[in-house]
Design an enzyme around this catalytic site. Structure first.
Site: not given
Length: 245
Positions: A152, A167
């Protein structure tokens, strides 16, 4: 990126690699994931890949020959990072994921049984990684988690290039809360600041919430990051409030 997974149970990866972001990344040609059965490289007619440990003891040990043959065959003289899934290894972190995401090729070895012949560890692998201080049946689930975490981060995989920047753990702090429609649900309202349209105030709120959440849930993380003067000031405010309560 090329990713190879060596395992005794290739069918375990079908659902994970054939779904969601990992599936799309492969369809886009951004990543090529190949799962190889270690038994295919056994020179034993029964495809045996394990044996009893020298010196006695419980359990079976993964033999060196099929693992060495598999790695040498799939890498064809190249020298990629070869990662051993192992509870004795380095604890996996977001910074490790970011490091691995810079590589062009990765090989993951997933063991089973009692462990690996030590020659695999000493002469074949470049990294030993653990996802936590607990023991699983094999290395397949840790490998899935690490591959998902790494892929990712590769440019083009996520819909928005900045999606992963904020994140949890990417900045050293836990991520701030998120809200979406409806504006009110069962009497629970979205914070006014997020509806204000004032992007500076929104960013300040998110920064404060990120520090607050980290302070409340993972205060250990705050010891390892360098905060700005403004962040430190807010953190001290939280500490004073916590002492009073």
């Amino acid at each position: 990126m090329k990713i190879h997974v060596l395992t005794l149970f290739p069918e375990m990866f079908d659902g994970v690699f054939g779904s969601s972001i990992l599936k799309k990344a492969q369809e886009k040609g951004i990543v090529d994931i190949q799962v190889t059965n270690i038994r295919d490289y056994s020179d034993n007619k029964h495809k045996q890949v394990d044996d009893y440990p020298y010196g006695g003891g419980a359990g079976m040990v993964l033999k060196p020959e099929p693992v060495f043959h598999a790695v040498e065959s799939i890498t064809e003289g190249r020298n990629p990072r070869v990662i051993l899934m192992c509870p004795q290894g380095e604890r996996f972190t977001q910074s490790k994921a970011e490091e691995l995401a810079e590589e062009e090729e990765l090989v993951f070895i997933c063991g089973h049984y009692e462990g690996y012949d030590e020659r695999i560890r000493e002469h074949l692998v470049t990294d030993e990684i653990s996802i936590g201080d607990f023991v699983l049946t094999g290395g397949e689930i840790p490998a899935m988690a690490i591959i998902d975490s790494v892929v990712r981060l590769i440019p083009g995989v996520l819909g928005q290039e900045a999606s992963h920047i904020h994140d949890s753990f990417s900045t050293g702090l836990l991520e701030h809360p998120h809200y979406t429609r409806p504006q009110e649900f069962r009497g629970m309202k979205v914070p006014d600041v997020l509806l204000s349209g004032n992007h500076q105030k929104i960013e300040e709120w998110r920064m404060e919430q990120s520090i607050k959440r980290t302070f409340e849930r993972r205060p250990d993380l705050l010891k390892n990051i360098e905060l700005t003067p403004k962040q430190l000031e807010y953190l001290e405010t939280l500490k004073r409030k916590n002492e009073k309560s």
